[in-house]
Each structure stands twice: as structure tokens, then as C-alpha cells.
Scaffold this active site. Sequence first.
Site, PDB file in Angstrom:
ATOM      1  N   ASN A  33       0.853  -1.192   0.000  1.00 56.88           N
ATOM      2  CA  ASN A  33       0.000   0.000   0.000  1.00 56.88           C
ATOM      3  C   ASN A  33       0.893   1.248   0.000  1.00 56.88           C
ATOM      4  O   ASN A  33       0.770   2.147   0.819  1.00 56.88           O
ATOM      5  CB  ASN A  33      -0.943  -0.022   1.215  1.00 56.88           C
ATOM      6  N   ASP A  36       4.352   7.965  -1.491  1.00 56.65           N
ATOM      7  CA  ASP A  36       5.616   8.654  -1.785  1.00 56.65           C
ATOM      8  C   ASP A  36       6.644   8.509  -0.665  1.00 56.65           C
ATOM      9  O   ASP A  36       7.850   8.558  -0.917  1.00 56.65           O
ATOM     10  CB  ASP A  36       5.365  10.144  -2.049  1.00 56.65           C
ATOM     11  N   HIS A  38       7.262   5.801   1.049  1.00 56.81           N
ATOM     12  CA  HIS A  38       8.002   4.552   0.780  1.00 56.81           C
ATOM     13  C   HIS A  38       8.943   4.728  -0.405  1.00 56.81           C
ATOM     14  O   HIS A  38      10.085   4.245  -0.388  1.00 56.81           O
ATOM     15  CB  HIS A  38       7.034   3.413   0.437  1.00 56.81           C
ATOM     16  N   GLN A  62       2.738  -8.938  13.623  1.00 54.38           N
ATOM     17  CA  GLN A  62       2.821  -7.615  14.250  1.00 54.38           C
ATOM     18  C   GLN A  62       1.451  -6.959  14.427  1.00 54.38           C
ATOM     19  O   GLN A  62       1.363  -5.813  14.847  1.00 54.38           O
ATOM     20  CB  GLN A  62       3.779  -6.701  13.486  1.00 54.38           C
ATOM     21  N   GLN A 156      10.210   1.991  15.870  1.00 54.80           N
ATOM     22  CA  GLN A 156      10.550   0.807  15.069  1.00 54.80           C
ATOM     23  C   GLN A 156      12.017   0.852  14.644  1.00 54.80           C
ATOM     24  O   GLN A 156      12.737  -0.154  14.704  1.00 54.80           O
ATOM     25  CB  GLN A 156       9.647   0.749  13.838  1.00 54.80           C
ATOM     26  N   SER A 189       0.214   5.628   5.334  1.00 57.90           N
ATOM     27  CA  SER A 189      -0.904   4.915   4.696  1.00 57.90           C
ATOM     28  C   SER A 189      -2.216   5.274   5.400  1.00 57.90           C
ATOM     29  O   SER A 189      -3.282   5.249   4.797  1.00 57.90           O
ATOM     30  CB  SER A 189      -0.705   3.404   4.796  1.00 57.90           C
TER      31      SER A 189
HETATM   32  O1  PAF Z   1       7.184  -0.447   8.726  1.00 56.30           O
HETATM   33  C1  PAF Z   1       6.643  -1.433   8.176  1.00 56.30           C
HETATM   34  O2  PAF Z   1       6.017  -1.321   7.118  1.00 56.30           O
HETATM   35  C2  PAF Z   1       6.731  -2.794   8.851  1.00 56.30           C
HETATM   36  O3  PAF Z   1       6.669  -2.682  10.227  1.00 56.30           O
HETATM   37  C3  PAF Z   1       7.973  -3.598   8.410  1.00 56.30           C
HETATM   38  C4  PAF Z   1       9.256  -2.935   8.836  1.00 56.30           C
HETATM   39  C5  PAF Z   1       7.957  -3.785   6.907  1.00 56.30           C
HETATM   40  C6  PAF Z   1       7.926  -4.987   9.067  1.00 56.30           C
HETATM   41  O4  PAF Z   1       6.776  -5.687   8.706  1.00 56.30           O
END
Ligand code: PAF
Length: 282
Positions: A33, A36, A38, A62, A156, A189
Site C-alpha cells: 500500500n 511517496d 516509501h 505484528q 521501530q 498509509s
Molecule cells: O514499517 C513497516 O512497514 C513494517 O513494520 C515492516 C518494517 C515492513 C515490518 O513488517
Amino acid sequence: MIDTFTELDALRERVRSWKRDGLRVAFVPTMGNLHDGHFSLVKLARTHADRVVASVFVNPTQFGPNEDFARYPRTPDADARGLEAAGCDALWLPSVEAMYPYGVEATVRVQVPNVTATLEGASRPGHFDGVATVVSRLFNQVQPDVAVFGRKDYQQLAVVRYMVRDLAFPIEIVGADIVREANGLAMSSRNQYLSADERAQAAQISRCLAAMADAVRAGEPREAVEAGASQRLVEAGFDPDYAVLRRPDLTVPATGETGSMVALIAARLGRTRLIDNLEFTA
Ligand code: PAF
């Protein structure tokens, strides 16, 4: 078309052949999904390596019991097109079975202490175990030289850095700057769930972060800055989870009020929960 891999052996052979040619390989993990924000990670990855691999995997471990894994938006065609346009060389699309061969319940889990107990970890128990679990697998699968993570998910990034150091992954971790809309709203997103009015209102979060940094620099004590920020968010129509000041590694509150710090906010606007942060020096 971007080279898409659904079999681990084929992906590994491709990465190995690049490495035999002396090429450096970067990796951008995602859950798809893509927007920009990403694509900016992919562009940054290109500046650190000769080849870029991205993964799209909606990771069940997760998601909490009340978070809807099944309804997470999946946009594979648009993702592949966007990744190719951003300069990505290969797309890794593992199945849940390939990622968790013993099944999700019986999988080996990676648990990162200290940095996961607060903030997002407090409101989403188990979330960062799931992130560390899948990122460790993705690193073993792709075997990149460098991996890029957005600074928007600040905690994260701290979890990944902690894990990489502690488990001695030979991978350089690069944090990418937050990409913002013209009004300052951090790209996410989740922004697609905001109405036009909410989108305008959501820009208050980045202004609130800037005000927190200004207040610290002006000498206001941490507790007063945090309380003032929460109050400001409530007045602007948010339901804040936290508005806090921390040291960059997130393990301790930002006492002392000088040096490197990060201001972090999580707040609900209507039904959408937004997070943002600002790193600064006081
Ligand atoms: O940030 C994310 O999109 C997720 O937490 C990751 C790092 C791809 C792990 O599933």
C-alpha cells in the site's frame, strides 16, 4: 517490469550474483500500500547501494487481536509500478508459509527488551516482537549490505538498530527523513482514512512538535512541555495517547533539557491514530 520473486532460492541466487559482481545491495522492507514516503526510502537506498530489493509482506505477527490483519489494504499492482518507477531492482513477495514455515503460532520469536515497553509498545503489546521477528527473517532471506527504514516509525527504527547490534547482523541501518505533505502532515498509509477537514487539522501535530522543540530551547522543563503539548492537542480536537520528550535511543526521558532529543506524538483524530516525531538539539 520489475523482477518479482516469490521463491526464496531464486531471490538468493539473484542477490548472490550481484554480490559476486562486487555490487552493494540495499533493502527496503514494506507492508505494501505504498506511497511517496516509501518511494523516498527506495530512492535513498539507491544512494547507498548499486542494487535495491524491496519486500512487500503484510506481517501477521505484528498485528494485535483487535487490529485487522485481513483488512489491511493490499495494492500489489500499484506497488510494483511505483517501486519500479522509484528505481527498485527486485521485489520480494514471500507467502505467509514461506515466512513462517512452522506456522505463525509455532514460530521462533525475536523479543527486543527495553526499547519496546513504552510508547507504541505500550499501546500495541507484542507489536514490536512481531516487527523484530519478521525483520530478522527478511534480513536472513535478502542478506542485504544496507537496509533503509523511515524515521516516521521512530521507535521501530530504534528496535531494529537494537536488534541488529545485539544479534550482530552485518547490515548497515539507514534512517530516512520523514516525508511530509505541503501542510506538514507526515505521509502515512493511514492518511487515506482522513476526511479533507481532518487532513487539514492533522497538520497541527507537526506544529505541536515544533512548538515542543521551541519550548525546550526556551528553557521550559520537560514535564511542562509535555503537558502543554497534550493540552494543545486536546484543544485542537485530538485524543492524544502521548506527547513526550525522549533521548534519541528512547530508553530514557529527556532529562537535563539540553543535547539531542526527540519529541514524539501519538494522537487519534476521529477514528484514525496518527504518529509523528521531531528530532532536535537543544
Ligand atoms: O514499517 C513497516 O512497514 C513494517 O513494520 C515492516 C518494517 C515492513 C515490518 O513488517
